[in-house]
Design a protein around this motif. Structure first.
Motif, mmCIF file in Angstrom:
data_model
loop_
_atom_site.group_PDB
_atom_site.id
_atom_site.type_symbol
_atom_site.label_atom_id
_atom_site.label_comp_id
_atom_site.label_asym_id
_atom_site.label_seq_id
_atom_site.Cartn_x
_atom_site.Cartn_y
_atom_site.Cartn_z
ATOM 1 N N ALA A 214 0.833 -1.202 0.000
ATOM 2 C CA ALA A 214 0.000 0.000 0.000
ATOM 3 C C ALA A 214 0.871 1.256 0.000
ATOM 4 O O ALA A 214 0.541 2.259 -0.658
ATOM 5 C CB ALA A 214 -0.936 -0.004 1.206
ATOM 6 N N LEU A 215 1.981 1.208 0.726
ATOM 7 C CA LEU A 215 2.902 2.345 0.774
ATOM 8 C C LEU A 215 3.510 2.597 -0.605
ATOM 9 O O LEU A 215 3.612 3.749 -1.056
ATOM 10 C CB LEU A 215 3.986 2.062 1.812
ATOM 11 N N THR A 216 3.902 1.521 -1.288
ATOM 12 C CA THR A 216 4.440 1.660 -2.635
ATOM 13 C C THR A 216 3.410 2.284 -3.567
ATOM 14 O O THR A 216 3.713 3.223 -4.321
ATOM 15 C CB THR A 216 4.866 0.288 -3.183
ATOM 16 N N GLY A 217 2.187 1.767 -3.518
ATOM 17 C CA GLY A 217 1.140 2.311 -4.375
ATOM 18 C C GLY A 217 0.854 3.770 -4.092
ATOM 19 O O GLY A 217 0.642 4.566 -5.020
ATOM 20 N N ALA A 218 0.865 4.127 -2.816
ATOM 21 C CA ALA A 218 0.591 5.516 -2.448
ATOM 22 C C ALA A 218 1.651 6.455 -3.000
ATOM 23 O O ALA A 218 1.326 7.511 -3.576
ATOM 24 C CB ALA A 218 0.515 5.642 -0.928
ATOM 25 N N PHE A 219 2.912 6.090 -2.846
ATOM 26 C CA PHE A 219 3.968 7.001 -3.293
ATOM 27 C C PHE A 219 4.075 7.058 -4.810
ATOM 28 O O PHE A 219 4.579 8.047 -5.358
ATOM 29 C CB PHE A 219 5.294 6.662 -2.619
ATOM 30 N N GLY A 220 3.574 6.035 -5.502
ATOM 31 C CA GLY A 220 3.462 6.162 -6.945
ATOM 32 C C GLY A 220 2.520 7.275 -7.326
ATOM 33 O O GLY A 220 2.737 7.998 -8.309
ATOM 34 N N LYS A 221 1.453 7.451 -6.544
ATOM 35 C CA LYS A 221 0.499 8.541 -6.776
ATOM 36 C C LYS A 221 1.000 9.868 -6.212
ATOM 37 O O LYS A 221 0.656 10.937 -6.720
ATOM 38 C CB LYS A 221 -0.839 8.181 -6.151
ATOM 39 N N PHE A 222 1.797 9.792 -5.138
ATOM 40 C CA PHE A 222 2.305 11.014 -4.515
ATOM 41 C C PHE A 222 3.399 11.685 -5.340
ATOM 42 O O PHE A 222 3.631 12.884 -5.192
ATOM 43 C CB PHE A 222 2.901 10.697 -3.143
ATOM 44 N N ALA A 223 4.124 10.900 -6.159
ATOM 45 C CA ALA A 223 5.327 11.419 -6.809
ATOM 46 C C ALA A 223 5.103 12.754 -7.522
ATOM 47 O O ALA A 223 5.844 13.722 -7.264
ATOM 48 C CB ALA A 223 5.895 10.369 -7.772
ATOM 49 N N PRO A 224 4.106 12.882 -8.398
ATOM 50 C CA PRO A 224 3.928 14.186 -9.071
ATOM 51 C C PRO A 224 3.590 15.315 -8.110
ATOM 52 O O PRO A 224 3.978 16.466 -8.331
ATOM 53 C CB PRO A 224 2.767 13.918 -10.043
ATOM 54 N N VAL A 225 2.854 14.987 -7.044
ATOM 55 C CA VAL A 225 2.489 16.014 -6.065
ATOM 56 C C VAL A 225 3.741 16.530 -5.354
ATOM 57 O O VAL A 225 3.940 17.752 -5.216
ATOM 58 C CB VAL A 225 1.487 15.452 -5.037
ATOM 59 N N LEU A 226 4.575 15.617 -4.881
ATOM 60 C CA LEU A 226 5.781 16.018 -4.160
ATOM 61 C C LEU A 226 6.748 16.763 -5.067
ATOM 62 O O LEU A 226 7.420 17.701 -4.632
ATOM 63 C CB LEU A 226 6.460 14.787 -3.570
ATOM 64 N N GLU A 227 6.822 16.348 -6.322
ATOM 65 C CA GLU A 227 7.764 16.972 -7.246
ATOM 66 C C GLU A 227 7.388 18.407 -7.590
ATOM 67 O O GLU A 227 8.247 19.216 -7.928
ATOM 68 C CB GLU A 227 7.850 16.145 -8.528
ATOM 69 N N SER A 228 6.107 18.721 -7.521
ATOM 70 C CA SER A 228 5.651 20.039 -7.964
ATOM 71 C C SER A 228 5.159 20.932 -6.824
ATOM 72 O O SER A 228 4.880 22.109 -7.044
ATOM 73 C CB SER A 228 4.525 19.886 -8.993
ATOM 74 N N TRP A 229 5.066 20.384 -5.616
ATOM 75 C CA TRP A 229 4.497 21.154 -4.512
ATOM 76 C C TRP A 229 5.349 22.378 -4.191
ATOM 77 O O TRP A 229 6.581 22.343 -4.214
ATOM 78 C CB TRP A 229 4.397 20.290 -3.253
ATOM 79 N N ASN A 230 4.660 23.467 -3.885
ATOM 80 C CA ASN A 230 5.340 24.710 -3.512
ATOM 81 C C ASN A 230 4.708 25.224 -2.237
ATOM 82 O O ASN A 230 3.487 25.456 -2.187
ATOM 83 C CB ASN A 230 5.188 25.761 -4.648
ATOM 84 N N ARG A 231 5.496 25.399 -1.188
ATOM 85 C CA ARG A 231 4.942 25.786 0.098
ATOM 86 C C ARG A 231 4.298 27.160 0.100
ATOM 87 O O ARG A 231 3.577 27.527 1.014
ATOM 88 C CB ARG A 231 6.018 25.718 1.196
ATOM 89 N N HIS A 232 4.552 27.935 -0.961
ATOM 90 C CA HIS A 232 3.979 29.277 -1.036
ATOM 91 C C HIS A 232 2.707 29.316 -1.868
ATOM 92 O O HIS A 232 2.133 30.388 -2.070
ATOM 93 C CB HIS A 232 5.009 30.248 -1.612
ATOM 94 N N ASP A 233 2.281 28.144 -2.383
ATOM 95 C CA ASP A 233 1.019 28.111 -3.148
ATOM 96 C C ASP A 233 -0.161 28.447 -2.244
ATOM 97 O O ASP A 233 -0.170 28.123 -1.076
ATOM 98 C CB ASP A 233 0.807 26.725 -3.773
#
Length: 233
Positions: A214-233
């Protein structure tokens, strides 16, 4: 692992190599083609809040000293879930990372360290990031408790839930990772895949393999979010 770029460098801190490998596998599967400096690193920092704090702090300090500081820290791994809200195999993204047993026992019950006049017991991850991670993965959101001793009885489970009614999961590293991140002025997030119910200790009922998957599957979905996240958004 190299990502797409406008987001910060991200450190994902896990407890043990099996969790590190599960997260890294998911991130690799979910990564988009590299097009910038964004980057996610996964590190096994050790079991328990002290080891997690020390290992995370060392990694953050080393990166900063080399001129490649991180901008976000994620505590990730498997943990216990409070039934019925977080069943085995489900995923929890913390909207609060709380030290559940940092304080003092008194004749009137447990007092958190904050009520003794010092310290803190909770860190709140960035709300927008929590919502986005939950949305892409179907995870529940709530408090994830950090404990130094894993719960092994129904009585303790009930006591923790009474003190923390929004608690969905418990683990041993999140608050330590958060403390290290705070020293560097960085936001923190925590993700837990549930391997067992919080309560009477029954190793036969644990589903560690399912939780790691489940952790592997979750981070497959998280990858684009983490790569593009901006704390100032």
């Amino acid at each position: 692992m190299t990502g797409t770029g406008r987001g910060p460098r991200v450190l994902v801190a896990t407890a043990v190599p099996a969790e590190r490998d599960a997260v890294a596998s998911g991130l690799s599967a979910g990564a988009r083609p590299a097009s910038g400096p964004g980057r996610v690193d996964v590190l096994a920092v050790g079991v328990g809040p002290a080891a997690a704090a020390a290992g995370t702090a060392a990694a953050l300090a080393t990166a900063a000293a080399h001129g490649t500081p991180y901008g976000l820290v994620v505590s990730a791994g498997i943990g216990g879930g409070f039934l019925p809200d977080a069943p085995v195999g489900s995923l929890v993204v913390a909207d609060a990372v709380t030290a559940a047993d940092l304080g003092a026992e008194t004749a009137d019950g447990f007092l958190p360290v904050t009520e003794l006049g010092f310290g803190r017991v909770t860190y709140e991850p960035p709300g927008a990031l929590v919502r986005e991670l939950a949305a892409v993965s179907g995870a529940a959101t709530g408090t994830v408790l950090t404990v130094s001793t894993v719960t092994g009885s129904a009585e303790r489970a009930a006591g923790l839930r009474a003190r923390h009614p929004r608690a969905l999961a418990e683990a041993m590293e999140g608050f330590g990772v958060a403390e290290a991140a705070a020293v560097h002025g960085l936001p923190v997030c925590e993700v837990r895949a549930v391997s067992n119910p919080v309560g009477p200790r029954d190793r036969a009922a644990w589903r560690i393999g399912d939780a790691l998957a489940a952790l592997t599957g979750a981070f497959g979905k998280f990858a684009p979010v983490l790569e593009s996240w901006n704390r100032h958004d």
